[in-house]
Design a protein around this motif. Structure first.
Motif, PDB file in Angstrom:
ATOM      1  N   SER A   2       0.687  -1.247  -0.016  1.00  0.00           N
ATOM      2  CA  SER A   2      -0.090  -0.013  -0.043  1.00  0.00           C
ATOM      3  C   SER A   2       0.749   1.364  -0.171  1.00  0.00           C
ATOM      4  N   LYS A  16      -3.628   0.731  -3.041  1.00  0.00           N
ATOM      5  CA  LYS A  16      -3.066  -0.536  -2.846  1.00  0.00           C
ATOM      6  C   LYS A  16      -2.266  -1.188  -4.470  1.00  0.00           C
ATOM      7  N   THR A  32      -4.763   0.838  -7.322  1.00  0.00           N
ATOM      8  CA  THR A  32      -6.048   1.141  -7.144  1.00  0.00           C
ATOM      9  C   THR A  32      -6.263   1.741  -5.985  1.00  0.00           C
ATOM     10  N   GLN A  33      -7.117   2.857  -5.885  1.00  0.00           N
ATOM     11  CA  GLN A  33      -7.364   4.016  -4.846  1.00  0.00           C
ATOM     12  C   GLN A  33      -8.534   3.205  -3.864  1.00  0.00           C
ATOM     13  N   ILE A  34      -7.896   3.140  -2.562  1.00  0.00           N
ATOM     14  CA  ILE A  34      -8.823   2.711  -1.527  1.00  0.00           C
ATOM     15  C   ILE A  34      -9.413   3.818  -0.691  1.00  0.00           C
ATOM     16  N   ALA A  71      -8.986   0.299   5.115  1.00  0.00           N
ATOM     17  CA  ALA A  71      -9.363   1.563   4.417  1.00  0.00           C
ATOM     18  C   ALA A  71     -10.181   2.606   5.375  1.00  0.00           C
TER      19      ALA A  71
END
Length: 335
Positions: A2, A16, A32-34, A71
């Motif tokens: 992350s 992530k 990938t946006q968390i 998250a």
């Protein structure tokens, strides 16, 4: 893996890093946006991450804590009278969750927090002016700090007090330990000094020409730096020469560098390096390709904001702490 980034616009960004396919040998990665939201009321100045825990500090005099595995925000810490300038977790090798969080502030103080739960153990004054950067020794027993007062200070984290201070003659903005704790690095403008930790003796000096804004130690004596040159430089701190570099890594200055590793580890680790820039981009690079020529980023995310800092972590399972439910003894700090 992350990544967490802070921005001038007060937003915190969490990503992530994972393969695009189910093939473990695939080199295709995606960020990938968390999460993303305005966690502070002033620009974010510093971030830190270890295991599933992350923290951000700001000029609004607060620290915010995050659980990367879910998250989620775990809430703020309010124990300060000045801007937070540097954050660092101490995580013993045998633990999956960091034991302590250390913060440095613009009033020259260092604060030590227990992380389960997040409560203040000790706060003490280490410098007369604002602290620029803070580095925790791998043993967790001491920390180095550099300040606007032009001094290098060593702090005893067991006792929670400054134990040594020396005037440098010039203001240093970055201080980092290597992985073994036997050496440390200090940056001032475009110069990076390599010092022996035992007596702070200068071993050699690296000349970056332009101002260094971020640094991250790698394996085998490699030190990654970035800054106003827009280049990610890998220095061989044993010889004092450039091992390799990524030219034009970003369109504007590089504000953060993180050395990432593969799960499980191998002789090639660490080969992934992430960088963040005030152009809003976060990029992940395979540094093995940099040795062969100019590489293309393996993954990229555009936050469309002015990024100020970057931190990274490999996630592990943990029991989420409850903030402020108990008060551990000071002697437990950074044992």
């Amino acid at each position: 893996m992350s990544l967490i980034a802070g921005s001038y616009e007060r937003f915190i960004w969490g990503f992530k890093l994972k393969p695009q396919t189910h093939d473990p040998s695939s080199q295709s990665l995606t960020l990938t946006q968390i999460f993303s939201y305005p966690s502070h009321i002033s620009p974010i100045t510093t971030v830190a991450a270890a295991g599933p825990a992350a923290a951000s500090g700001s000029s609004d005099d607060t620290i915010h804590i995050y659980d990367l595995s879910s998250a989620a925000s775990l809430g703020p810490l309010h124990h300060f009278n000045s801007s937070i300038t540097s954050l660092s977790f101490y995580c013993p090798p045998n633990l999956s969750f960091p034991r302590n969080l250390l913060s440095a502030a613009a009033d020259g103080t260092i604060s030590i927090f227990d992380t389960e739960p997040f409560v203040l153990l000790k706060s003490f004054r280490s410098h007369k002016k604002g602290i620029n950067d803070l580095a925790v020794h791998p043993s967790g027993k001491l920390a180095l700090s550099v300040s606007r007062d032009g001094c290098l200070a060593m702090s005893n984290l067991i006792r929670g007090k400054r134990s040594f201070c020396c005037r440098l003659g010039k203001e240093a903005t970055i201080v980092k330990f290597d992985g073994s704790g036997e050496r440390f690095f200090m940056a001032s403008e475009g110069k990076i000094g390599v010092h022996l930790a035992e007596d702070a003796r200068l071993l050699l000096e690296l000349d970056n020409e332009k101002r260094v804004l971020c640094a991250a130690p790698g394996e085998g004596g490699i030190l990654f730096t970035g800054g106003e040159s827009r280049v990610i430089t890998a220095w061989d701190t044993n010889s004092g020469k450039v091992a390799y570099s990524i030219e034009d890594a970003h369109s504007t200055r590089v504000k953060g560098i993180v050395v990432l590793t593969k799960d499980g580890g191998s002789e090639d680790d660490p080969y992934l390096v992430a960088s963040a820039s005030s152009d809003g981009l976060i990029r992940v690079w395979d540094v093995r390709m940099a040795i062969k020529g100019k590489p293309n980023p393996l993954a990229e995310a555009n936050t469309k904001s002015r990024l100020t800092c970057l931190a990274g972590s490999s996630l592990k399972s943990f029991k989420r702490p409850k903030i402020g439910k108990s008060t551990p003894k000071e002697e437990d700090a950074a044992e």
